[in-house]
Design a protein around this motif. Structure first.
Motif, PDB file in Angstrom:
ATOM      1  N   LYS A   1      -4.628 -60.298 -65.135  1.00  0.00           N
ATOM      2  CA  LYS A   1      -3.284 -59.868 -64.739  1.00  0.00           C
ATOM      3  C   LYS A   1      -2.289 -60.088 -65.879  1.00  0.00           C
ATOM      4  N   VAL A   2      -2.570 -61.070 -66.748  1.00  0.00           N
ATOM      5  CA  VAL A   2      -1.702 -61.290 -67.903  1.00  0.00           C
ATOM      6  C   VAL A   2      -1.834 -60.122 -68.872  1.00  0.00           C
ATOM      7  N   ARG A   3      -3.067 -59.721 -69.155  1.00  0.00           N
ATOM      8  CA  ARG A   3      -3.274 -58.568 -70.019  1.00  0.00           C
ATOM      9  C   ARG A   3      -2.624 -57.316 -69.434  1.00  0.00           C
ATOM     10  N   GLU A   4      -2.742 -57.165 -68.122  1.00  0.00           N
ATOM     11  CA  GLU A   4      -2.241 -55.950 -67.471  1.00  0.00           C
ATOM     12  C   GLU A   4      -0.723 -55.835 -67.533  1.00  0.00           C
ATOM     13  N   VAL A   5      -0.023 -56.951 -67.605  1.00  0.00           N
ATOM     14  CA  VAL A   5       1.430 -56.891 -67.686  1.00  0.00           C
ATOM     15  C   VAL A   5       1.907 -56.921 -69.134  1.00  0.00           C
ATOM     16  N   VAL A   6       1.152 -57.594 -70.020  1.00  0.00           N
ATOM     17  CA  VAL A   6       1.592 -57.763 -71.405  1.00  0.00           C
ATOM     18  C   VAL A   6       1.258 -56.544 -72.264  1.00  0.00           C
ATOM     19  N   ILE A   7       0.042 -56.020 -72.156  1.00  0.00           N
ATOM     20  CA  ILE A   7      -0.391 -54.987 -73.104  1.00  0.00           C
ATOM     21  C   ILE A   7       0.437 -53.706 -72.998  1.00  0.00           C
TER      22      ILE A   7
ATOM     23  N   HIS B   1      -7.079 -65.417 -70.383  1.00  0.00           N
ATOM     24  CA  HIS B   1      -8.327 -65.293 -69.636  1.00  0.00           C
ATOM     25  C   HIS B   1      -8.097 -64.501 -68.354  1.00  0.00           C
ATOM     26  N   ASP B   2      -6.862 -64.477 -67.892  1.00  0.00           N
ATOM     27  CA  ASP B   2      -6.501 -63.843 -66.622  1.00  0.00           C
ATOM     28  C   ASP B   2      -6.164 -62.374 -66.877  1.00  0.00           C
TER      29      ASP B   2
END
Length: 552
Positions: free
Chosen positions: A286-292, A283-284
């Motif tokens: 910042k998680v997508r931004e570092v993982v993807i 949902h965050d």
């Protein structure tokens, strides 16, 4: 034309993270090259959106409902026939190079006296494959020990290369280094932007590619083979060695596919997953931004090493005699629909890439085309059997050969819907919902227009209109206006559930052939007299009566 089959599977690869499938930033020229030489199936669905169950369907050609290995580490029962069983009797060797996530039915083997170190026992233990190398790539250790207790050839490779033990799979290949010099575990997604602490050439994807090329070199002049090259990546931990860790940035992340209304009165099972630990993490932003970007780097690395395999096939002269299949066991939500990982039936989770190159002249008419027929992962088993020159045993293999589509034919009786299943009894969602294991079952039915989910346990269904809502943002499961569609989807589900799936030891053709044969073997039932029965049938029942022996 005698062909080999190179059956390449990537773990957790989304269908839309390839440039040939339209990704605007992630260039995958080697996937694209195979697609340009073959057929890309754009509506391919796995039979379960979780590793173990999905793979067992690929390997048996049967639905999860039939083979029964419904989740990770659920054993595949000893009697299930697999690709190896079907292909070996057609003269084709069947080899594993990489991951299966298969758990052997040890109790069943013991009951039948099958020793794991015998040829038959080893094949039963390994999903029917002969093993070139098996490594499931899940060598993580917790307080109660290792997740995967099998020997890890990849860990041994790293140790032999001088990486520090006892678990370089985690400490080097799937972890970076903090500024303080500590392990930056890939299991903590905050570290996904760091380079893995391993030389690129020693990481998992090139290591397995080396194994695949070594296998093909060793088997260049032997019997025809089907080689299952099964990569662990781009599956988590989301961390990749340099230079791939820095190839993509946040500006190249596609817009997340989710909407506020998905969280308003959500289906209870869906809600349990989207509010689980993995869903909440994604949902965050910042998680997508570092993982993807790391996920994209992992895919780019896969593509580069696919290029090495294609180069070897070209240089060795084997390209013209090798069918190449590229696919995945499931996708990855990456924050779409407020979800992470996989588990449910939205397209990012259950729809997979499937690209098939057939070198035969019969496939020339379809090179570089896209097929939008409804395809299931179990269709590959049937395709391989036909490619090996066999007749698909329809009483065992529930998939259908894709060869007509590859030859440019349009079967007039192709399926109207595809099925996927999910047993979530071992998940936190089951605990949250207070569900008994027998009720933790989900079924998906997808047609060209509609996507439907039925949940056991008294829940309402979910329904999406893929024409008007291709992103699956509006759940119509409670819509009065769509009751007729829901009823139609239940009809499809009931039709599928009534299929003949467990009579695997005798075919319809054999039954038809044997009809009436019992009379010729001495069984005459229902006759009052000889009228209507041939003299030949009655020949053993007529004639002078024998005398009764005198026992005095």
């Amino acid at each position: 034309m005698t062909k080999n089959i190179l059956f390449i599977m990537y773990d957790q690869l989304r269908f839309d993270y390839l440039s040939c499938a339209g990704h605007p930033h992630l260039q995958t020229p080697n996937f694209d090259r195979v697609a340009a030489k073959g057929v890309r199936f754009d509506r391919a669905y796995v039979q379960s959106p979780v590793c173990g169950a999905s793979r067992m369907s690929y390997y048996t050609g049967r639905y999860v409902h039939s083979h029964g290995a419904q989740w990770n580490n659920h054993p595949l029962k000893v009697g299930e026939m697999t690709l190896g069983d079907h292909l070996r009797k057609l003269g084709m060797q069947t080899w594993l190079i990489g991951k299966t996530h298969m758990k052997a039915d040890a109790e069943g083997m013991a009951r039948l006296g099958l020793a794991a170190d015998s040829v038959i026992g080893a094949r039963v233990s390994e999903c029917g494959f002969d093993v070139w190398v098996r490594d499931d790539g899940l060598n993580a250790e917790g307080p109660d020990g290792f997740y995967d207790r099998r020997r890890s050839p990849y860990n041994e490779y790293l140790l032999n290369k001088g990486y520090a033990g006892p678990n370089p799979w985690h400490d080097s290949a799937n972890a970076g280094v903090t500024p303080d010099g500590d392990i930056a575990s890939g299991f903590l997604m905050q570290h996904a932007d760091k380079p893995a602490n391993v030389r690129e050439e020693d990481s998992e994807t090139p290591w397995l590619t080396d194994q695949a090329i070594a296998f093909m070199q060793d088997h260049k002049d032997g019997a025809p083979w089907c080689a299952h090259v099964s990569y662990i990546k781009p599956h988590w931990p989301y961390i990749v060695p340099a230079p791939y860790h820095a190839m993509y940035d946040t500006g190249q992340i596609q817009k997340v596919v989710r909407a506020p209304q998905e969280r308003e009165n959500p289906h209870p099972v869906y809600e349990a997953f989207l509010n689980g630990i993995i869903g909440k993490a994604f949902h965050d932003d910042k998680v997508r931004e570092v993982v993807i970007p790391a996920y994209m780097g992992l895919i780019k690395q896969c593509d580069d090493h696919l290029g090495r395999i294609l180069e070897y096939l070209d240089d060795s002269g084997q390209m013209d005699s090798t069918m190449i299949v590229l696919t995945s066991d499931h996708g990855d939500y990456m924050g779409d629909h407020w979800m992470g990982e996989k588990d449910l039936f939205h397209e990012p989770s259950v729809k997979v890439p499937m690209i098939i190159f057939d070198p035969s002249p019969e496939a020339d008419a379809t090179r570089g085309t896209v097929c939008n027929a409804l395809v299931e992962s179990i269709d590959l088993a049937a395709t391989f059997i036909e490619t090996a020159g066999g007749e698909v045993p329809a009483h065992i293999v529930e998939g259908r050969s894709l060869m007509p589509w590859i030859r440019g034919e349009t079967p007039d009786d192709w399926r109207e819907f595809a099925i996927s299943e999910y047993d979530y009894s071992g998940t936190g969602a089951a605990v949250k919902l207070g569900m008994a294991p027998k009720d933790c079952r989900l079924f998906m039915v997808v047609t060209h227009r509609w996507k439907f989910m039925h949940a056991e346990g008294g829940f309402r269904p979910m329904l999406f209109d893929l024409h008007n809502d291709p992103d699956e943002l509006e759940d119509l499961g409670e819509s009065d206006a769509h009751k007729a569609i829901i009823a139609q989807m239940y009809d499809h589900l009931f039709t599928w559930a009534r299929r003949m799936s467990q009579r695997t030891t005798i075919s319809d053709a054999t039954i038809t052939e044997k009809r009436g044969a019992s009379r010729r073997r001495g069984i005459v039932l229902g006759a009052y007299d000889a009228e209507g029965i041939s003299d030949e049938i009655l020949s053993k029942y007529v004639g002078p009566a024998p005398e009764v022996p005198d026992v005095t």
